[in-house]
Design a protein around this motif. Structure first.
Motif, PDB file in Angstrom:
ATOM      1  N   SER A 118       0.976  -1.213   0.092  1.00  0.00           N
ATOM      2  CA  SER A 118      -0.183   0.032  -0.168  1.00  0.00           C
ATOM      3  C   SER A 118       0.973   1.237  -0.259  1.00  0.00           C
ATOM      4  N   MET A 119       0.734   2.084  -0.978  1.00  0.00           N
ATOM      5  CA  MET A 119       1.496   3.412  -1.145  1.00  0.00           C
ATOM      6  C   MET A 119       0.822   4.421  -0.832  1.00  0.00           C
ATOM      7  N   VAL A 120       1.597   5.582  -0.139  1.00  0.00           N
ATOM      8  CA  VAL A 120       1.050   6.762   0.435  1.00  0.00           C
ATOM      9  C   VAL A 120       1.198   7.888  -0.616  1.00  0.00           C
ATOM     10  N   ASN A 121       0.558   8.581  -1.101  1.00  0.00           N
ATOM     11  CA  ASN A 121       0.482   9.616  -2.061  1.00  0.00           C
ATOM     12  C   ASN A 121       1.545  10.713  -1.367  1.00  0.00           C
ATOM     13  N   ALA A 122       2.670  11.004  -2.063  1.00  0.00           N
ATOM     14  CA  ALA A 122       3.656  11.904  -1.598  1.00  0.00           C
ATOM     15  C   ALA A 122       4.029  12.800  -2.746  1.00  0.00           C
ATOM     16  N   SER A 123       3.207  13.464  -3.218  1.00  0.00           N
ATOM     17  CA  SER A 123       3.207  14.548  -4.415  1.00  0.00           C
ATOM     18  C   SER A 123       3.806  16.057  -3.769  1.00  0.00           C
ATOM     19  N   ALA A 124       4.182  16.063  -2.452  1.00  0.00           N
ATOM     20  CA  ALA A 124       4.533  17.530  -1.825  1.00  0.00           C
ATOM     21  C   ALA A 124       6.030  17.583  -2.212  1.00  0.00           C
ATOM     22  N   SER A 125       6.574  18.653  -2.250  1.00  0.00           N
ATOM     23  CA  SER A 125       8.108  18.832  -2.666  1.00  0.00           C
ATOM     24  C   SER A 125       8.483  20.294  -1.546  1.00  0.00           C
ATOM     25  N   ILE A 126       9.550  19.890  -1.440  1.00  0.00           N
ATOM     26  CA  ILE A 126      10.520  21.377  -0.917  1.00  0.00           C
ATOM     27  C   ILE A 126      11.564  21.743  -1.971  1.00  0.00           C
ATOM     28  N   ILE A 127      11.265  22.773  -2.358  1.00  0.00           N
ATOM     29  CA  ILE A 127      12.291  23.563  -3.498  1.00  0.00           C
ATOM     30  C   ILE A 127      12.968  24.788  -3.098  1.00  0.00           C
ATOM     31  N   GLY A 128      13.784  25.402  -3.682  1.00  0.00           N
ATOM     32  CA  GLY A 128      14.326  26.570  -3.179  1.00  0.00           C
ATOM     33  C   GLY A 128      15.677  26.921  -4.004  1.00  0.00           C
ATOM     34  N   THR A 129      16.208  27.923  -3.418  1.00  0.00           N
ATOM     35  CA  THR A 129      17.717  28.433  -3.995  1.00  0.00           C
ATOM     36  C   THR A 129      18.415  28.898  -2.862  1.00  0.00           C
ATOM     37  N   VAL A 130      19.677  28.614  -2.975  1.00  0.00           N
ATOM     38  CA  VAL A 130      20.664  29.005  -2.086  1.00  0.00           C
ATOM     39  C   VAL A 130      21.758  30.111  -2.720  1.00  0.00           C
ATOM     40  N   ILE A 131      21.781  31.061  -1.845  1.00  0.00           N
ATOM     41  CA  ILE A 131      22.864  32.207  -2.586  1.00  0.00           C
ATOM     42  C   ILE A 131      23.923  32.346  -1.517  1.00  0.00           C
ATOM     43  N   ASP A 132      25.012  32.945  -2.063  1.00  0.00           N
ATOM     44  CA  ASP A 132      26.231  33.128  -1.332  1.00  0.00           C
ATOM     45  C   ASP A 132      26.084  34.635  -1.018  1.00  0.00           C
ATOM     46  N   VAL A 133      25.898  35.097   0.343  1.00  0.00           N
ATOM     47  CA  VAL A 133      25.811  36.334   0.663  1.00  0.00           C
ATOM     48  C   VAL A 133      27.208  37.037   0.646  1.00  0.00           C
ATOM     49  N   LYS A 134      28.280  36.430   1.214  1.00  0.00           N
ATOM     50  CA  LYS A 134      29.464  37.048   1.258  1.00  0.00           C
ATOM     51  C   LYS A 134      30.096  37.204   0.025  1.00  0.00           C
ATOM     52  N   ASN A 135      29.716  36.534  -1.312  1.00  0.00           N
ATOM     53  CA  ASN A 135      30.014  36.864  -2.598  1.00  0.00           C
ATOM     54  C   ASN A 135      29.104  37.448  -3.481  1.00  0.00           C
ATOM     55  N   GLY A 136      28.479  38.291  -2.932  1.00  0.00           N
ATOM     56  CA  GLY A 136      27.864  39.361  -3.642  1.00  0.00           C
ATOM     57  C   GLY A 136      26.075  38.769  -4.180  1.00  0.00           C
ATOM     58  N   GLY A 137      25.869  37.824  -3.353  1.00  0.00           N
ATOM     59  CA  GLY A 137      24.531  37.193  -3.466  1.00  0.00           C
ATOM     60  C   GLY A 137      24.518  36.546  -4.699  1.00  0.00           C
ATOM     61  N   THR A 138      25.353  35.894  -5.165  1.00  0.00           N
ATOM     62  CA  THR A 138      25.594  34.914  -6.187  1.00  0.00           C
ATOM     63  C   THR A 138      24.873  33.435  -5.840  1.00  0.00           C
ATOM     64  N   PRO A 139      24.532  32.658  -7.066  1.00  0.00           N
ATOM     65  CA  PRO A 139      24.050  31.261  -6.487  1.00  0.00           C
ATOM     66  C   PRO A 139      25.194  30.544  -5.737  1.00  0.00           C
ATOM     67  N   LEU A 140      24.810  29.625  -4.995  1.00  0.00           N
ATOM     68  CA  LEU A 140      26.068  28.794  -4.293  1.00  0.00           C
ATOM     69  C   LEU A 140      25.717  27.319  -4.729  1.00  0.00           C
ATOM     70  N   GLU A 141      26.726  26.879  -5.584  1.00  0.00           N
ATOM     71  CA  GLU A 141      26.646  25.590  -5.921  1.00  0.00           C
ATOM     72  C   GLU A 141      27.277  24.453  -4.802  1.00  0.00           C
ATOM     73  N   GLY A 142      26.811  23.450  -4.686  1.00  0.00           N
ATOM     74  CA  GLY A 142      27.431  22.200  -4.148  1.00  0.00           C
ATOM     75  C   GLY A 142      26.960  22.081  -2.629  1.00  0.00           C
ATOM     76  N   VAL A 143      25.661  22.945  -2.291  1.00  0.00           N
ATOM     77  CA  VAL A 143      25.360  22.865  -0.830  1.00  0.00           C
ATOM     78  C   VAL A 143      24.637  21.687  -0.614  1.00  0.00           C
TER      79      VAL A 143
END
Length: 609
Positions: A118-143
């Motif tokens: 028996s499976m439970v519906n799991a269509s929810a998601s957590i999404i978002g963006t991480v930025i690097d404040v100490k480098n001018g608010g640029t996207p931060l890769e590899g988090v």
């Protein structure tokens, strides 16, 4: 003729029997040695019992290739050629929570095993963006974005991440990357909007203390000890002499100056700085360090006075604490902002009991109370830690580890173990007694920080005599020219604490002295339980050296200098008896002979390896 026919019939029967026996033998071998296969079948439904189609069913066995099938419109599936051993059966479909069941040999009945789910519906998601404040608010890769074990994703070059196939529930999302403070976010069912939680995360953090982020504070200098003194007035020689007060080797931010009265925090007030807005929550200038708070040192006392301030126009100052272990580190005021407007010294205390058991950042600073030409100075004469308020220019309170040493056991216990193992006594910058207190000394003391100078990294205790701070041979502690012979209480000493362990349990002290007289010195180990051990060197290279009274060594050795490091004498100590323990190591100089002048102990280097 009949005989011939009989023989033919007999031969045929014998041949047929041989074939039957051979075939039977082969079948028996196959049953005993070859794998036996069966079928796994089942039905996949939702929580309401309705079938779910297009579910991927993966049957995995040890050292076997996976068998993969898909459920039909009625939710059923059939997988054939499955060995009659233990298998994990995993059911996955986008938008549904993955589930697994186990099938073992006992579940196969007449070659067929049932594995439904028996499976439970799991269509929810957590999404978002991480930025690097100490480098001018640029996207931060590899988090690394994690909900727990086996549920990690990583941000891409655009800083984005997505964790899918979730149920609407409580979650703790953790964001980690080397050299950045970890950020933790709590998610509740109410956080989901149409099944989605969107997070915009800033790493590199915003300022926690003015000009510094939490990441910056992770590398803060350690405030290992219970006392730091500033200034040059010898109002309680030698305890408060210019040559013994190294508070200005600490870390500062903003406008500060070493003065005869003490190490002074000042409002930034030059030129356009006068346009800075008033801010009674963020320090304008401050000193800070990382300190472990215990029951022995939970009361911090400041001995202070002010310049350019009076009762009508006082200076505003205070203490803030940053706990970097918090999910969102912030500067928290200890007590209320304090006001002082007098040129007289006074002692004030701050209760750090809320942080007992934690290593936290402690900042002492001055606030800008007004915009415009606002010039205030807070003079720090002493920063002291104890289990009670400390006042005046005396020694730290408490029962002494060794009688006459003015080193209380509370200070021994609360001293933090060193993070360095090699120290020098050679100063990168020299400064003579005639150099201005506000020019030469601070630069020379601050230069100690880059070379792990022993006077900056160890705590100096001038019981009876001041040191020689900047000679080219090394940092010098010495005796008085006195008739008082004493090999139990040193003239002065330095101490620090080490976590002794294999690889860091042999101490090498590189030294020399001057003239025809012996210099008496001793290395003492004090454990947190109060056990005191005088340690005798296992070897030395001095021109003359021998054991003296009360665990002292006396020696003569006139070679060695900044340009001749090979010339020094080495004294080597085996500390392996303390492996696994935190031990305070004390290096002291003693007046072992009467009326022999200032007998000097040169500290060229100390290494624990």
């Amino acid at each position: 003729m009949k005989l011939i026919e009989f023989l033919k019939a007999f031969a045929f029967a014998a041949l047929l029997g041989t074939i039957i026996v051979s075939v039977s033998s082969c079948n028996k071998d196959d049953q005993l040695q070859g794998p036996v296969y069966g079928t796994v079948t089942g039905t996949v439904t939702d929580e309401g019992g309705q079938p779910i189609s297009d579910v991927q069913v993966t049957i995995s066995g040890v050292n076997e290739d996976d068998v993969v099938v898909t459920t039909a419109a009625d939710g059923t599936y059939t997988a054939e050629n499955v060995s009659l051993t233990v298998h994990a059966v995993k059911f996955t479909k986008d938008g549904w929570l993955t589930v697994s069941v186990t099938v073992n040999a006992d579940k196969f009945v007449d070659g067929v095993a049932n594995a439904s789910a028996s499976m439970v519906n799991a269509s929810a998601s957590i999404i978002g963006t991480v930025i690097d404040v100490k480098n001018g608010g640029t996207p931060l890769e590899g988090v690394t974005v994690s909900l727990g074990a086996d549920n990690d994703v990583f941000t891409g070059a655009d800083g984005r991440f997505s964790i899918n196939n979730l149920v609407v529930d409580d979650y703790t999302v953790t964001f980690t990357k080397a050299n950045y403070v970890t950020i933790t976010k709590a998610i509740t069912p109410e956080s989901f909007v149409n099944g989605v939680v969107s997070l915009n995360i800033e790493m590199g953090a915003q300022e926690v203390l003015r000009g510094l982020t939490a990441e910056d504070l992770m590398s803060a200098d350690k405030w290992y000890y219970s006392e730091y003194r500033g200034g040059g007035n010898a109002d309680a020689y030698p305890h408060w002499d210019w040559a013994c007060d190294y508070m200005c080797s600490l870390t500062f931010w903003g406008n500060w100056e070493e003065q005869w009265e003490g190490t002074t925090l000042r409002i930034r007030n030059d030129g356009d700085q006068q346009n800075n807005p008033a801010d009674m929550d963020v320090f304008d200038s401050y000193t800070y360090g990382s300190k472990l708070i215990t029951e022995d040192n939970k009361i911090m006392s400041l001995r202070i006075r002010t310049h350019n301030a009076d009762e009508a126009s006082p200076a505003y100052y205070g203490v803030q604490v940053v706990d970097l272990a918090e999910a969102q580190p912030a500067a928290v005021k200890v007590g209320e902002t304090k006001i002082w407007g007098s040129g007289d010294y006074t002692d004030v205390d701050f209760d750090l009991s809320d942080y007992v058991g934690k290593e936290v950042i402690i900042a002492i600073g001055i606030y800008r109370h007004e915009t415009g030409d606002y010039w205030k100075q807070l003079v720090l004469r002493a920063i002291r830690f104890a289990d009670q308020k400390v006042e005046g220019t005396g020694w730290l309170p408490g029962d002494e580890a060794v009688a006459g040493w003015k080193l209380p056991m509370s200070a021994v216990r609360s001293t933090m173990p060193q993070t360095k193992y090699s120290f020098t006594g050679i100063s990168p910058i020299s400064a003579g007694r005639n150099v201005s207190m506000t020019d030469g000394y601070p630069a020379a003391y601050q230069a100690w920080r880059a070379v792990a100078h022993v006077a900056a990294e160890w705590s100096f205790v001038p019981l009876r005599k001041d040191p020689e701070v900047f000679p080219s041979e090394g940092y010098i502690i010495k005796t008085r020219n006195t008739a008082d012979v004493d090999t139990k209480v040193p003239e002065s000493y330095l101490y620090t604490k080490f976590s002794i362990a294999s690889g860091h349990d042999q101490l090498t002290f590189s030294t020399r002295n001057f003239g025809d007289n012996y210099t008496f010195f001793k290395i003492t180990a004090i454990q947190n339980d109060g056990t005191v051990t005088n340690v005798i060197p296992i070897s030395n290279t001095a021109q003359e050296a021998e054991e003296a009274a009360d665990g002292c060594m006396k020696f003569k050795h006139g070679d060695g200098g900044a340009g001749n490091p090979e010339g020094y004498a080495s004294f080597v100590y085996d500390l392996s008896q303390f492996d696994g323990k935190d031990v305070t190591i004390v290096l002291g100089v003693y007046n072992g002979a009467a009326n022999t002048g200032e007998n000097k102990l040169v500290i060229h280097s100390i290494d624990l390896n």
